[in-house]
Structures are given as structure tokens and as C-alpha cells.
Design a protein around this motif. Structure first.
Motif, PDB file in Angstrom:
ATOM      1  N   LEU A 204       0.851  -1.191   0.000  1.00  8.01           N
ATOM      2  CA  LEU A 204       0.000   0.000   0.000  1.00  8.01           C
ATOM      3  C   LEU A 204       0.884   1.236   0.000  1.00  8.01           C
ATOM      4  O   LEU A 204       1.833   1.328   0.785  1.00  8.01           O
ATOM      5  N   GLN A 206       0.970   5.610  -1.964  1.00 10.10           N
ATOM      6  CA  GLN A 206       0.157   6.767  -2.291  1.00 10.10           C
ATOM      7  C   GLN A 206       0.396   7.167  -3.755  1.00 10.10           C
ATOM      8  O   GLN A 206       1.522   7.537  -4.109  1.00 10.10           O
ATOM      9  N   THR A 261      -7.033   0.942  -6.764  1.00 11.91           N
ATOM     10  CA  THR A 261      -7.554   2.102  -6.029  1.00 11.91           C
ATOM     11  C   THR A 261      -6.439   2.958  -5.442  1.00 11.91           C
ATOM     12  O   THR A 261      -6.689   4.055  -4.948  1.00 11.91           O
ATOM     13  N   VAL A 262      -5.188   2.477  -5.518  1.00  6.85           N
ATOM     14  CA  VAL A 262      -4.070   3.267  -5.001  1.00  6.85           C
ATOM     15  C   VAL A 262      -3.957   4.601  -5.750  1.00  6.85           C
ATOM     16  O   VAL A 262      -3.380   5.562  -5.233  1.00  6.85           O
ATOM     17  N   THR A 264      -6.073   6.651  -6.026  1.00  7.78           N
ATOM     18  CA  THR A 264      -6.839   7.657  -5.266  1.00  7.78           C
ATOM     19  C   THR A 264      -6.306   7.797  -3.839  1.00  7.78           C
ATOM     20  O   THR A 264      -6.875   8.547  -3.047  1.00  7.78           O
ATOM     21  N   TYR A 265      -5.251   7.077  -3.526  1.00 11.27           N
ATOM     22  CA  TYR A 265      -4.763   7.046  -2.141  1.00 11.27           C
ATOM     23  C   TYR A 265      -3.809   8.206  -1.829  1.00 11.27           C
ATOM     24  O   TYR A 265      -2.832   8.435  -2.543  1.00 11.27           O
ATOM     25  N   GLU A 266      -4.098   8.881  -0.721  1.00 12.71           N
ATOM     26  CA  GLU A 266      -3.111   9.732  -0.065  1.00 12.71           C
ATOM     27  C   GLU A 266      -2.671   8.982   1.197  1.00 12.71           C
ATOM     28  O   GLU A 266      -3.049   7.831   1.426  1.00 12.71           O
ATOM     29  N   ASP A 269      -5.437   7.371   3.417  1.00  8.74           N
ATOM     30  CA  ASP A 269      -6.156   6.243   2.807  1.00  8.74           C
ATOM     31  C   ASP A 269      -5.345   4.950   2.916  1.00  8.74           C
ATOM     32  O   ASP A 269      -5.876   3.895   3.272  1.00  8.74           O
ATOM     33  N   SER A 270      -4.059   5.046   2.593  1.00  9.83           N
ATOM     34  CA  SER A 270      -3.228   3.842   2.660  1.00  9.83           C
ATOM     35  C   SER A 270      -3.049   3.385   4.104  1.00  9.83           C
ATOM     36  O   SER A 270      -3.051   2.185   4.400  1.00  9.83           O
TER      37      SER A 270
END
Length: 442
Positions: A204, A206, A261-262, A264-266, A269-270
Motif C-alpha cells: 500500500l 500513495q 484504487t491506489v 486515489t490514495y493519499e 487512505d493507505s
């Protein structure tokens, strides 16, 4: 030398632009520095723009620092102004206020990516002549570089934030696997544990279209032996190193090791996915240690380990981390320049740095404190391993950093999402960097 608010900070809005254009009354920088060189003995009140500092034992860390300063300076009283929780929100808010010539806050806490932009826009006091000889010897070289624009420092160190590889030590132990030392090994280890059905995601990180991805790209490039800008601030992203970094980012998603979906990850989120047990590995800043190891916020508390980030096989390079963190800046419009500068120096000094090691969930900026009694007693692995990191500065040596950042994160996000090949992503980043460094809109 006269201060001119001559440059609009890209990305901080038209209101700031109007403020910057209004000037600050033509005050002379040399006069301001002379005022800041003396700490008055008369009573003074300071305001400190500060966001919440993560606490290790529940204390309000900023209040502890203020009380310590007031004990040493009984004629001074400091009030806090609570800053916003996000770096971009903070930047816009404080830039707007300073551009209007406000004398408050006297001192403000800012991201280590800000000095070039704020210094060039005359929103921060130059501090070279206000620091003792050899001052920077006590702090990482990458922090000195990120605090400096054209040879002038505009920020005083406070605390660092560095990135690590957080991992599920229980799952690695179950499969008899070690903590990976290379990205290639991390991919293999992730697939092994995923195929066994023990984790949904392997790695995971960002990759949203934000500055978070810029930091990741900077680190992957450094892992491969590359860089975004050279020492003179010219575009340097090219060649095999850039191809290798962009190819790795693509492989994370095409292999299924990282969920799509990573894109959209900041950081939050991760981290949320990791503390809820949905990942084997997490790249995140040091504060994630406190969050992932605290039982009431983490389902994997007690099962998490911390390691240096891996590198690429055959390079002999690992442990790269962007030099993140927060520094104190002095408002050049402050009516208490001498006291404000004294407070900024105090926060960089050993007393406060040891207090941070003892009470705060952050990494003290002063290198010697990382080996001290307080750091050892805290037992925080992100602090204890900080001296082993290879810190690299983000491409902040240009006042066009927001555009440079966008030139990186936009194509990188497309590569991770499968919309661009790694080679096309590198070419798009090169073209964007050229335009960004010329001050053109992207």
C-alpha cells in the motif's frame, strides 16, 4: 536590499496574488535582520501558528514547548494560533495572511517544502545571519538544502518526518519470510502471502494526483540512482533510472500487488487500509508507527514492524526517504522580530529537541538527539532508525515547486493506473518539467 512581494505563489490563489502585489511597505531586509538579531528584554507577546504535534504520552506538546520558553524568558508570553491539519490548506491560509502584511503570527510552522516559495515571495525572514556559526552541522544536509533558496535559509529546523516500510511481522513469520531488502523481493513476498489468502493487498502506498505521489516518485527515482532536478535546479529526470522507477510503479498494479484504487490514495487512505488489516506492507511517514501500533485505532496493533524502504536489486542502495517535516519561519512583518527569532532558535535547540524525543510522536531534527537517552527510552523504531536513512530533498529548490510537483504526479498517476506506458510517462514528465520550470501553466 528591499523586500518586494514580487512573486505570486503558484497554487495559493488570486487573493494571495493580490496580497503579494500590494507589497509590505518597502521595509529593508537588512533593517529587519538587524532588528531580529537582538532579543529585547522588555515584555513581549508572541503568536505561534502551529498545527497539532503528535503526542507520545497524551501531553499537548506545543504547550510544553511554550512553557519551557516562558520559563527562560519570563517577560514573554506566547499564544498559539491553531493551524490547519493539511499542508496545502496551511500554505494557502498562512500565505494569504502574510501577503496582506499581517504582523501575526510572529512565528509560523511550515512544511519543509515551503522555504523557496515563501523566501522568494518575501513571506519569510532570511535567517542566515541570525544563526550561529556551524548551526547546520547539527542537522541533516538534506534539511539544510530544503531550507535554503539561492544560498539563503528561510526556515529554522523543528522536526523531521521520514518514510519507512511498515510490515505485518505476524504474516511474514507465518510464511517464514524475511523483511524484503529489494523491491523485487517485496513483489515476490507479496504475491506469496496474497496467494495464500492471508492479505488482500501486498503493498500500500500513495498514487493520488497530489504532492503525496511526488514524494513517492522522488524516492523511487533515488532508489534507481536518479533525481528530478540537478543541483542547479534543472530538469534531470531521464535515462534508465527514470524508466526503472516508472516501470516499478506500473508493475505494482499490473501484478495485483497494489490495488488499482491506489491511484486515489493519499497517506491517510493507505494507512487506514493497513491498520484495518488489508495490506502486508505500507510505505508511509513515521507518524504511521504510532497510529498502527495503538490498539484503539489499529486492528493490527502489536503485529507491525518497521524497516527501511527497500531499494532496487544490484544498486546497493536502500533506506531512501524524502526529507519531510516541519520548520519554523519568522514573519518579516512581525513587530517582535528579535523575540520571534529567539523562539525559532529555541525550538531548534537541544532542550526542545530532547523534549520532542521524549513527548512527541515525531523525529527530532537534531541528529545527536536521535542517539540520546530520551530517544532510546521512547523505543520508537522510526526514531531509533532515523540515523540510518538516506534523506533526499523533494524538488523544492525551485519557486515553481507546485507546478513541478504536478508535472510529476500527473503522468505518474496515469502510469500506475495503466493509462500510460512507463516510457510514455517519463516523456510526459520531462515535457511537464520543462514547462513548469519556465513558469508555464500545465
Amino acid at each position: 536590499m528591499t523586500l518586494h512581494r514580487r512573486t505570486v505563489l503558484a497554487g495559493v490563489g488570486s487573493a494571495v496574488a493580490a496580497g503579494l502585489a500590494s507589497g509590505c511597505g518597502g521595509r529593508d531586509v537588512d533593517d529587519l535582520v538587524a532588528q531580529a538579531a537582538t532579543t529585547p528584554k522588555k515584555p513581549a507577546r508572541l503568536t505561534w501558528w502551529v498545527s497539532e504535534i503528535p503526542s507520545r504520552r497524551g501531553a499537548v506538546v506545543a504547550d510544553l514547548i511554550i512553557r519551557a520558553f516562558e520559563r527562560r524568558h519570563p517577560n514573554v508570553r506566547i499564544s498559539k494560533i491553531n493551524a490547519l491539519s493539511t499542508s496545502d490548506g496551511n500554505r494557502s491560509a498562512i500565505a494569504t495572511q502574510l501577503a496582506g502584511g499581517s504582523p501575526q503570527p510572529d512565528v509560523y510552522l511550515g512544511d519543509t517544502t515551503w522555504p523557496t516559495q515563501f523566501g522568494r515571495a518575501a513571506l519569510a525572514l532570511p535567517v542566515n545571519e541570525l544563526l550561529p556559526d556551524g548551526f547546520w552541522d547539527a542537522y541533516p544536509e538534506a534539511l539544510r538544502r530544503s531550507s535554503t533558496y539561492r544560498g539563503t535559509a528561510y526556515a529554522v529546523p523543528f522536526f523531521l518526518d521520514s518514510t519507512y516500510l511498515f510490515y505485518r511481522k505476524d504474516l511474514l513469520a507465518k510464511h517464514g519470510l524475511r523483511v524484503p531488502r529489494s523491491w523485487e523481493e517485496l513483489l515476490h513476498t507479496s504475491r506469496t502471502v496474497q496467494r495464500a489468502g492471508d492479505t488482500a493487498a501486498g503493498f500500500l502506498w500513495q498514487a493520488a494526483v497530489t504532492e503525496s505521489l511526488t514524494a513517492n516518485v522522488t524516492e523511487f527515482l533515488a532508489d534507481a540512482g536518479g533525481t528530478v532536478l540537478d543541483e542547479r535546479g534543472r530538469a534531470a529526470l531521464s535515462g534508465a533510472a527514470a524508466e526503472r522507477a516508472f516501470s516499478l510503479m506500473a508493475e505494482f498494479t499490473t501484478s495485483g500487488v497494489t490495488p488499482r484504487t491506489v491511484t486515489t490514495y493519499e497517506e491517510s487512505d493507505s494507512q487506514d487500509a493497513f491498520v484495518n488489516g488489508r495490506g502486508l506492507f505500507l510505505r508511509n511517514w513515521s507518524y504511521a508507527w504510532v497510529n498502527s501500533s495503538t490498539p484503539n485505532v489499529s486492528r493490527v496493533a502489536g503485529k507491525v514492524g518497521v524497516a527501511l524502504r527497500p531499494g532496487f536489486e544490484g544498486t546497493g542502495r536502500r533506506g531512501v526517504s524524502c526529507a519531510g517535516g516541519w520548520s519554523n519561519f519568522v514573519n518579516p512583518s512581525s513587530q517582535q522580530l528579535g523575540t520571534a527569532m529567539e523562539f525559532a532558535r529555541f525550538c531548534a535547540g537541544e532542550e526542545v529537541q530532547r523534549l520532542l524525543a521524549r513527548e512527541a510522536g515525531v523525529i527530532p531534527a537534531m541528529t545527536s538527539v536521535l542517539h540520546g537517552r530520551e530517544a532510546r527510552a521512547a523505543g520508537d523504531p522510526t526514531v531509533l532508525r532515523a540515523a540510518d536513512l538516506h534523506l533526499v530533498a523533494r524538488p523544492v529548490q525551485t519557486p515553481h515547486y507546485p507546478q513541478v510537483s504536478k508535472a510529476l504526479y500527473t503522468p505518474a498517476n496515469a502510469v500506475v493506473g495503466g493509462d500510460l506506458s512507463p516510457a510514455a510517462g517519463v516523456r510526459a514528465a520531462q515535457d511537464g518539467l520543462r514547462k513548469a520550470l519556465e513558469g508555464k501553466a500545465l
